[in-house]
Design a protein around this motif. Sequence first.
Motif, PDB file in Angstrom:
ATOM      1  N   VAL A 244       0.783  -1.168  -0.066  1.00 34.60           N
ATOM      2  CA  VAL A 244      -0.010   0.012  -0.101  1.00 34.60           C
ATOM      3  C   VAL A 244       0.843   1.078  -0.111  1.00 34.60           C
ATOM      4  N   VAL A 245       0.605   2.044  -0.871  1.00 34.24           N
ATOM      5  CA  VAL A 245       1.324   3.471  -1.111  1.00 34.24           C
ATOM      6  C   VAL A 245       0.610   4.420  -0.291  1.00 34.24           C
ATOM      7  N   SER A 246       1.299   5.173   0.654  1.00 31.86           N
ATOM      8  CA  SER A 246       0.598   6.234   1.194  1.00 31.86           C
ATOM      9  C   SER A 246      -0.073   7.303   0.468  1.00 31.86           C
ATOM     10  N   ALA A 247      -1.144   7.951   0.632  1.00 30.94           N
ATOM     11  CA  ALA A 247      -1.711   9.248  -0.244  1.00 30.94           C
ATOM     12  C   ALA A 247      -0.852  10.168  -0.649  1.00 30.94           C
ATOM     13  N   GLU A 248       0.372  10.579   0.066  1.00 26.81           N
ATOM     14  CA  GLU A 248       1.421  11.549  -0.414  1.00 26.81           C
ATOM     15  C   GLU A 248       2.268  11.140  -1.463  1.00 26.81           C
ATOM     16  N   GLU A 249       2.246   9.701  -1.691  1.00 25.32           N
ATOM     17  CA  GLU A 249       3.080   9.259  -2.730  1.00 25.32           C
ATOM     18  C   GLU A 249       2.283   8.794  -3.879  1.00 25.32           C
ATOM     19  N   PRO A 250       2.762   9.102  -5.339  1.00 24.53           N
ATOM     20  CA  PRO A 250       1.996   8.602  -6.315  1.00 24.53           C
ATOM     21  C   PRO A 250       1.817   6.990  -6.090  1.00 24.53           C
ATOM     22  N   GLY A 251       0.542   6.427  -6.143  1.00 26.41           N
ATOM     23  CA  GLY A 251       0.448   4.893  -6.275  1.00 26.41           C
ATOM     24  C   GLY A 251      -0.681   4.558  -7.393  1.00 26.41           C
ATOM     25  N   VAL A 252      -0.314   3.536  -7.727  1.00 30.27           N
ATOM     26  CA  VAL A 252      -1.064   2.848  -8.892  1.00 30.27           C
ATOM     27  C   VAL A 252      -2.525   2.715  -8.901  1.00 30.27           C
ATOM     28  N   VAL A 253      -3.484   3.170  -9.501  1.00 34.70           N
ATOM     29  CA  VAL A 253      -4.891   3.039  -9.349  1.00 34.70           C
ATOM     30  C   VAL A 253      -4.963   1.542  -9.846  1.00 34.70           C
ATOM     31  N   GLU A 254      -4.925   0.479  -8.801  1.00 34.97           N
ATOM     32  CA  GLU A 254      -4.991  -0.798  -9.033  1.00 34.97           C
ATOM     33  C   GLU A 254      -6.274  -1.208  -9.737  1.00 34.97           C
ATOM     34  N   ALA A 255      -7.305  -0.769  -9.683  1.00 35.84           N
ATOM     35  CA  ALA A 255      -8.590  -1.070 -10.121  1.00 35.84           C
ATOM     36  C   ALA A 255      -8.655  -0.797 -11.667  1.00 35.84           C
ATOM     37  N   LEU A 256      -7.706  -0.230 -11.926  1.00 33.86           N
ATOM     38  CA  LEU A 256      -7.471   0.148 -13.685  1.00 33.86           C
ATOM     39  C   LEU A 256      -6.215  -0.737 -14.024  1.00 33.86           C
ATOM     40  N   GLY A 257      -5.561  -1.688 -13.230  1.00 36.44           N
ATOM     41  CA  GLY A 257      -4.537  -2.615 -13.724  1.00 36.44           C
ATOM     42  C   GLY A 257      -5.073  -3.442 -14.789  1.00 36.44           C
ATOM     43  N   GLY A 258      -4.197  -3.511 -15.835  1.00 37.24           N
ATOM     44  CA  GLY A 258      -4.336  -4.623 -16.786  1.00 37.24           C
ATOM     45  C   GLY A 258      -5.134  -3.821 -18.038  1.00 37.24           C
ATOM     46  N   LEU A 259      -5.819  -2.638 -17.862  1.00 30.65           N
ATOM     47  CA  LEU A 259      -6.610  -2.062 -18.959  1.00 30.65           C
ATOM     48  C   LEU A 259      -5.787  -0.976 -19.484  1.00 30.65           C
ATOM     49  N   ARG A 260      -5.761  -0.772 -20.667  1.00 32.19           N
ATOM     50  CA  ARG A 260      -5.084   0.302 -21.561  1.00 32.19           C
ATOM     51  C   ARG A 260      -5.806   1.403 -21.543  1.00 32.19           C
ATOM     52  N   ILE A 261      -5.518   2.413 -20.594  1.00 35.79           N
ATOM     53  CA  ILE A 261      -6.137   3.564 -20.373  1.00 35.79           C
ATOM     54  C   ILE A 261      -5.705   4.953 -21.333  1.00 35.79           C
TER      55      ILE A 261
END
Length: 398
Positions: A244-261
């Motif tokens: 888990v990445v803290s709110a202050e650090e850029p973290g991947v939006v995991e729900a979008l993982g595997g999608l080509r945004i």
Amino acid sequence: MGSEARDSHAGKGRVMKLLVAGFNAHAQLDAQREGDVRAFGPVRGGPDDEHDVDVLFAGWSTTVLHSPTAGIWSLGHQKLGLAEGATMEKEAIKASPRPTCAFGDHNGLIGLLSEDGRLHWATQHSASRDNLLVSVTTDASPGVSHIAPAGNERVAVTFKQAPNGRLCHVVEFEDMEKFQTWYEDPSGEDNHPERHHMLPGRPKQLLANTATFALLMEGGEVYSWGDARHQSLGRSTTAGGDGVVSAEEPGVVEALGGLRIAKVASGGWMSAALSEDGALYLWGASMPGAERSIRCLREAGAGEVVLVDIPGGEEGEPLDVVDVAVGDAHVAAVTADHRLFLVGDNTNGQLGVDSEQQFYEDWTEVEALRDVHVQRVVCGPRATFTFVGSGYDSTQAT
């Protein structure tokens, strides 16, 4: 905050008509009428012969526009003009291609980044009310690719990369003044970013809303960071969890993982992501603390991303989406069959449906534009701009 048009110009090269609806108290949408624009009509107040106009910045009180022939101009509170002695700066902006990044705040445009990497600031001229676009780039200035100011004054910046570069550097500043001081003299003793993040990949979009940032990489990954209230990050920030990445650090939006945004959009406390295959995802809250809420977000839990279904396809199938934009409390989407749907706050007529209803919790189509081939959409805080093709009759505008 910057206009979402700055990172997407779908349909480039086509001549399209620009229409608008929403908050018009400063005549920033239509200089020829008083009051809000509640049904889509042409943007009026710029050069009379303009077509193929694009939105650089859509703010609360100012709209900044650009065309290949007339360059840059503004409507509303902030006046972008030319004072004596500023011809060289103005002509350089006018002759250049569309800026790659434009950003501002509640008062109007702050600056823009030209294609050659020069940063131009909207600076008040002492002898006039005009704001002049003046270059602040020095020999020491770093090469930046995106600039995003949030509503809480924080600023995030990404750097230009070499063609084969695969590491994205993101820096943050407490406010715009500290960013500009650093930009003009990055080696100054006290001129340094407050935070520095390093992420794999190459940046495609960097956006900010009220208090969060969203970064889309060319590989389709989406990162978020900032204020985690109101589900605004679209990911978990609970301390102690594995990975888990803290709110202050850029973290991947995991729900979008595997999608080509393909695109992200952001405004208020909401963000959206559009996949290459036409699926639309939304997270955050439309009006925190108010009873009104967009239905699809109402039951979303902390860190949850919602897959949006816009009804209207064959046999009840949801429609594919080709463009999306987010205002302070409303969302607009263009479907693959060139229809425009909106949801959320309509207090100032920003949904363009010619109704006094103040909030729509479900998606509603702008039926007046059904036959005019809607191509793109851009949102200001309380306004919606849409680009349409053939079929629009300007004589029907009120």
